[in-house]
Design a protein around this motif. Sequence first.
Motif: not given
Length: 165
Positions: A118-119, A122-127, A136-141
């Motif tokens: 699913e990531d 859609k999107y994933s996160w910069n852990v 936050s939007r900034e930490s979203m990939i």
Amino acid sequence: MTNEMLRAPAEVKYAEELDWLESVDDGPKPFSWRLSPRMVRLFVLGSERSDGLEREISQKWFGERSLVERSIVTLASDRGLLLIGDPGTGKSWLAELLAAAICRNSTLGVQGTAGTTEDHIKYSWNVSMVIAKGQSRESMIPSPIMTAMERGVIGRFEELTRSTS
């Protein structure tokens, strides 16, 4: 190490032709399209003398012409397009050509595999950023599909049937 591409995307390979078509295109364009449906058709299927253009446009996709026309109409009506067929029939190439002609970017795509999650869609996160600053939007990939949706352009999902439910 070289910076050479194995294969340039259609919008790079045919950039000069797309630029010319855009410069002579006076037809109505659906929202966010770079070319009118007529010029998209000419880009994919090539021009004929009866089209009245000052130059020849090469045919890039060889197959049932009505499939291309139905695909353009479907995309112009702001609906998703699902190309189904046997392997090696040019579905991916047609999708790439349509994306290149419509929005000049065919690279926003996800390759479906058994490992597609699913990531990827859609999107994933910069852990490390989530740990340091929180979600936050900034930490979203963003995924290529999310990026396409944000820009109002075509996102492609290749080999959808190879992905898990």
